[in-house]
Design an enzyme around this catalytic site. Structure first.
Site, PDB file in Angstrom:
ATOM      1  N   ALA A  35       0.851  -1.189   0.088  1.00 15.41           N
ATOM      2  CA  ALA A  35      -0.136   0.139   0.028  1.00 15.41           C
ATOM      3  C   ALA A  35       0.637   1.280   0.117  1.00 15.41           C
ATOM      4  O   ALA A  35       0.480   2.232  -0.413  1.00 15.41           O
ATOM      5  CB  ALA A  35      -0.944   0.033   1.284  1.00 15.41           C
ATOM      6  N   LYS A  36       2.219   1.120   0.535  1.00 15.67           N
ATOM      7  CA  LYS A  36       2.941   2.340   0.509  1.00 15.67           C
ATOM      8  C   LYS A  36       2.538   3.559   1.268  1.00 15.67           C
ATOM      9  O   LYS A  36       2.534   4.689   0.590  1.00 15.67           O
ATOM     10  CB  LYS A  36       3.527   2.543  -0.875  1.00 15.67           C
ATOM     11  CG  LYS A  36       4.435   1.085  -1.596  1.00 15.67           C
ATOM     12  CD  LYS A  36       5.048   1.569  -2.626  1.00 15.67           C
ATOM     13  CE  LYS A  36       5.661   0.318  -3.289  1.00 15.67           C
ATOM     14  NZ  LYS A  36       4.830  -0.618  -3.814  1.00 15.67           N
TER      15      LYS A  36
END
Lengths: 271, 271
Positions: free
Chosen positions: A95-96
């Site tokens: 998802a960073k």
């Protein structure tokens, strides 16, 4: 999941393969498009066909968000399917994320509690108080970007900050954060020559390594410099496995590609 | 929405206020919790009560993702409500995304096409090829983190890279990216003294400025150094407005707090 459980699974399966579930409706076999939830059906078939050859799955949230609520439902069904049927598997929400403190806590709740992933990827740019809220969750893992596999990694990550590259600063600084033993790092396979330097700073941390296969990274090189006492590597392959065939035999083709990598890994582990 | 349309709206309303829709179910009036979609009902009331005093709304995606599919539905209803009823409003998905090229394109589609936001916030760590896919969308805006309002900004953003702070490198480097005229930047209000330096590099770019109010930033200081010929500022306030009251008068209380900021902005613009 604890790190010990992950290592045990790796040793049992003789594999440290992670499969990226980056599902693009334009790339999956067309007969699936007639189903109610093609993304989930595709994932389910891939998982059933490869779970014995890999230790982790990594859906990238972008590919789900692009389909709105329907995409988010496919993501939820996928993680529930994994947790119900293959609880030994390590799950990664790619998802960073990263935001100011209380907002990062909301992201951590989304991925660790609501979706019940074992880990989530985060970005380091906003520093300590954007990452520590993730680290507060017990038996969950936070995988921080260090040196990524793309060309843009050279824009900032490899620039010298006080005589050391920024990604080195990221590694060294984050070692001192609270609960940093729950940290893992993203290091791209396209940068194999960097692994030796990285292992001097974080000898035991797990590294999530994208870029083998489609992006040109080499498994042997990565393992030569990156393996730790506890293995310490999760090698990700996405397109090379899940899109091995565009026909009805896609699950079988995925098994074959995953098997190739697993055998290569088994040989490396036996050395 | 074009930048010209945004500036026109600012001049008409004599306001460059952005309201952050960061809805936490623990903080909204309890009578709303009985409704089917408390988050959307809260947003709707806040929007109806403040749209004439602000030019932008900024839902932070973390607060929606934390509630899973239901949260994503609330986000979709909120942006649809805004686009349908107040099309002049500039909408910001505060998502802080960023990934390798084709994955960033999926995020861009999620926020620019599926949800139809005017802009999205992104993180710079992965460099040019992680941001350019967002910049390819016409009349959409990409708001990149430069210098954030939190304490962790000092971990990496203000560290010297080739004699210049990292956030300065981020500003200078990104100016050369394709379609960089669509870039805006996040600069925290808690760092008012930095705005003069920033304006030397990007004299005309719009800056999204969080941190006024609850986080301690000062509007006068920010405007003194940050205003450009085209105004060039969007000042965000979240908690100070949306949680001005925890009672049934919350919308009225939000109007009053927004009005205070708008009046302060009108005075500044009249100078």
């Amino acid at each position: 999941m604890t790190t010990t459980q992950l290592v045990t699974q790796i040793k049992q399966k003789k594999s440290f393969l992670c499969i990226g579930l980056d599902v693009d409706l334009n790339k999956i076999p067309s007969h699936l498009l007639e189903l109610d939830d093609p993304i989930f059906e595709f994932n389910k078939a891939i998982i059933d066909a490869t779970h014995h050859l890999c230790v982790a799955y990594k859906p990238n949230t972008a590919f789900y968000e692009a389909y709105g609520i329907k995409g988010w439902q496919s993501l939820e069904k996928t993680i529930t399917y994994l947790n119900t049927n293959y609880p030994e598997i390590f799950t990664i929400a790619d998802a960073k994320r990263g935001d100011i403190g209380n907002t990062s806590t909301m992201y951590a709740k989304a991925f660790f509690e609501d979706l019940a992933f074992d880990s989530v990827t985060v970005a380091p740019y906003m520093g300590k108080d954007s990452v520590e809220p993730f680290l507060a969750f017990k038996d969950k893992h936070t995988i921080m970007l260090a040196l990524t596999s793309n060309e843009g990694a050279f824009d900032f990550q490899t620039k010298k900050v006080d005589k050391k590259e920024l990604y080195i600063q990221v590694l060294e600084t984050s070692k001192n954060w609270k609960n940093s033993e729950s940290l893992m790092y993203v290091v791209g396979a396209t940068k194999a020559e960097y692994f030796a330097e990285i292992r001097k700073i974080i000898p035991n941390s797990f590294l999530l390594v994208p870029g083998v296969g489609a992006q040109g990274g080499n498994l042997q090189d990565v393992c030569k410099y990156g393996l730790s006492e506890n293995i310490g590597l999760l090698i990700n392959s996405s397109r090379g496995i899940i899109y091995a065939s565009k026909n009805k035999d896609y699950a079988l083709a995925a098994t074959q590609q995953a098997k190739k990598l697993q055998v290569e890994m088994e040989t490396i582990l036996n050395k």
